[in-house]
Design an enzyme around this catalytic site. Structure first.
Site, PDB file in Angstrom:
ATOM      1  N   ASP A 145      -5.897  17.899 -14.744  1.00  0.00           N
ATOM      2  CA  ASP A 145      -6.237  16.557 -15.205  1.00  0.00           C
ATOM      3  C   ASP A 145      -5.923  16.485 -16.702  1.00  0.00           C
ATOM      4  O   ASP A 145      -6.582  17.115 -17.519  1.00  0.00           O
ATOM      5  CB  ASP A 145      -7.723  16.287 -14.942  1.00  0.00           C
ATOM      6  N   TYR A 171     -14.893  17.348 -15.093  1.00  0.00           N
ATOM      7  CA  TYR A 171     -15.435  15.987 -15.005  1.00  0.00           C
ATOM      8  C   TYR A 171     -16.383  15.869 -13.814  1.00  0.00           C
ATOM      9  O   TYR A 171     -16.089  16.341 -12.714  1.00  0.00           O
ATOM     10  CB  TYR A 171     -14.282  14.997 -14.896  1.00  0.00           C
ATOM     11  N   ARG A 219       0.827  -1.209   0.000  1.00  0.00           N
ATOM     12  CA  ARG A 219       0.000   0.000   0.000  1.00  0.00           C
ATOM     13  C   ARG A 219       0.860   1.257   0.000  1.00  0.00           C
ATOM     14  O   ARG A 219       0.462   2.309  -0.505  1.00  0.00           O
ATOM     15  CB  ARG A 219      -0.939   0.001   1.208  1.00  0.00           C
ATOM     16  N   LYS A 268      -7.432   5.053 -19.009  1.00  0.00           N
ATOM     17  CA  LYS A 268      -7.836   5.509 -20.332  1.00  0.00           C
ATOM     18  C   LYS A 268      -6.696   5.393 -21.348  1.00  0.00           C
ATOM     19  O   LYS A 268      -6.211   4.304 -21.614  1.00  0.00           O
ATOM     20  CB  LYS A 268      -8.351   6.954 -20.222  1.00  0.00           C
TER      21      LYS A 268
END
Length: 394
Positions: free
Chosen positions: A186, A112, A59, A210
């Site tokens: 972004d 977004y 993690r 993406k």
């Protein structure tokens, strides 16, 4: 020599020693370990204190994420990066690392939907305020900053989702820097079209799900920037459990190999497809920054050159016609994501922007007839034949 176990149970339960080799694999191996062997307590202190290099718990970091973060940072011209479990994980970790109770986050218009929801609905519950600005008008950011001295972060997109408005990155970054406020951009829709950090942007996020991974088999995100800022984001991402796993990191590394080729191909195909859609009598409007009709075409040419990306948005008359078109496509699937090697379509009102404030949707131009296209690697004539016959059904 290690002590040879005498019990089958002991032998089976213990990890084998790594094979000795004077050679290294040409491609990065997948390392799925969730925890790493540590020599002793002092080494723990050295790892946490940055005096030793290595990993202790996945993690907090692992080899595949480290390799991917390094590649992305080098690609963007940044000092460091951190890999998160999704694009929203990367954005959320960055916002959480900078926002605080009583402070404010400024969001660009048409951002977004989930990013807007994160700040407007979720963080407002914890006393974080928000405001908006027009990314095509840097003066609107200056005005918003002047009106609110408590701003802790500015968030924008290189290309907005879904209507592909273009942020003037250099101008917006200059305004934010003048006010001493960090800017997060972004860059999901525009990898390689430009380098935001070279234009003055301090923090750059990607949904690696993406275009960078490129094969619709990864859910992952990343943010890159200055080492100190990324260190704070990494700590937040670990604490909130937002970091990404080894296998997806390995897949994203594999997908990134062909990114430059895919950017070139999809940009050429998308421009030609956008031109044909714009000329079709049943298409009400087309939004693609490579078209002279796009309101930000001049900024796009200055910022991107002659490549404008894989994304197109176009509108037909109403939801019913949009549904008929989507159902009428023979080979292009309806899938609520983007960036695959295969062309896909999406319906923003019912997917990416579902549940948003109707007034905000209307202001952003997200209508019931709006369709978003993620252009893949197919031949443009084959794509056009499918869109043309589907438009005929509307």
């Amino acid at each position: 020599m290690p002590h040879e176990p005498v019990s089958d149970a002991t032998l089976c339960s213990r990890s084998p020693a790594p094979p000795r080799s004077s050679t290294e694999p040409l491609s990065p191996p997948i390392q799925l370990a969730s925890v790493f062997r540590i020599a002793g307590i002092d080494e723990v202190d050295d790892l946490f204190g940055g005096r030793a290099e290595g990993f202790f718990y996945a993690r907090d970091g692992h080899p595949n994420a480290s390799q991917l973060a390094d590649k992305l940072a080098r690609l963007e011209g940044a000092e460091a990066g951190v890999v998160c479990a999704s694009g929203m994980g990367a954005i959320a970790a960055t916002v959480l690392a900078n926002a605080e109770r009583g402070g404010r986050v400024l969001l660009s218009d048409e951002l977004y939907g989930k990013t807007t929801t994160l700040v407007v609905r979720e963080l407002s519950r914890f006393g974080v305020a928000h405001g908006f600005f027009d990314p095509s008008r840097p003066d609107s950011l200056r005005e918003a900053l002047a009106a609110a001295p408590d701003v802790r972060l500015v968030v924008a997109e290189t290309l907005s989702n879904p209507l592909l408005r273009v942020c003037d990155l250099a101008a917006v970054a200059a305004v934010a820097a003048e006010a001493g406020v960090p800017l997060l951009v972004d860059h999901t829709f525009a990898p390689l079209l430009c380098k935001p950090i070279a234009l003055g942007v301090p923090l750059v996020a990607h949904s690696l799900t993406k275009l960078i991974s490129g094969h619709a088999d990864v859910t992952l995100g990343a943010v890159v920037g200055a080492r100190e800022a990324i260190g704070r984001v990494r700590a937040v991402a670990s604490t909130f459990g937002q970091t990404g796993g080894a296998f997806d990191s390995w897949l994203a590394l594999r997908g990134a190999v062909t990114l430059p080729l895919r950017v070139e191909r999809t940009s050429r195909t998308a421009l030609e497809l956008a031109r044909r859609l714009e000329a079709h009598p049943k298409v009400a409007r087309v939004s693609y920054p490579g078209l002279p009709s796009h309101p930000d075409h001049v900024v796009a040419r200055r910022q991107f050159g002659d490549r404008f990306g894989a994304m197109i948005a176009f509108e037909v008359d109403g939801r019913e016609r949009a549904d008929r078109l989507i159902r009428g496509l023979r080979d292009v699937p309806f899938a609520p994501s983007l960036g695959d090697a295969e062309t896909t379509v999406s319906h923003p009102l019912t997917t990416s922007h579902r549940g948003q404030d109707p007034e905000a949707l209307a202001k952003a131009g997200v209508t019931p007839g709006l369709i978003r296209v993620s252009v893949g690697l197919e031949d443009v004539d084959d794509l056009w034949n499918d869109f043309d016959q589907a438009l005929g059904l509307t």
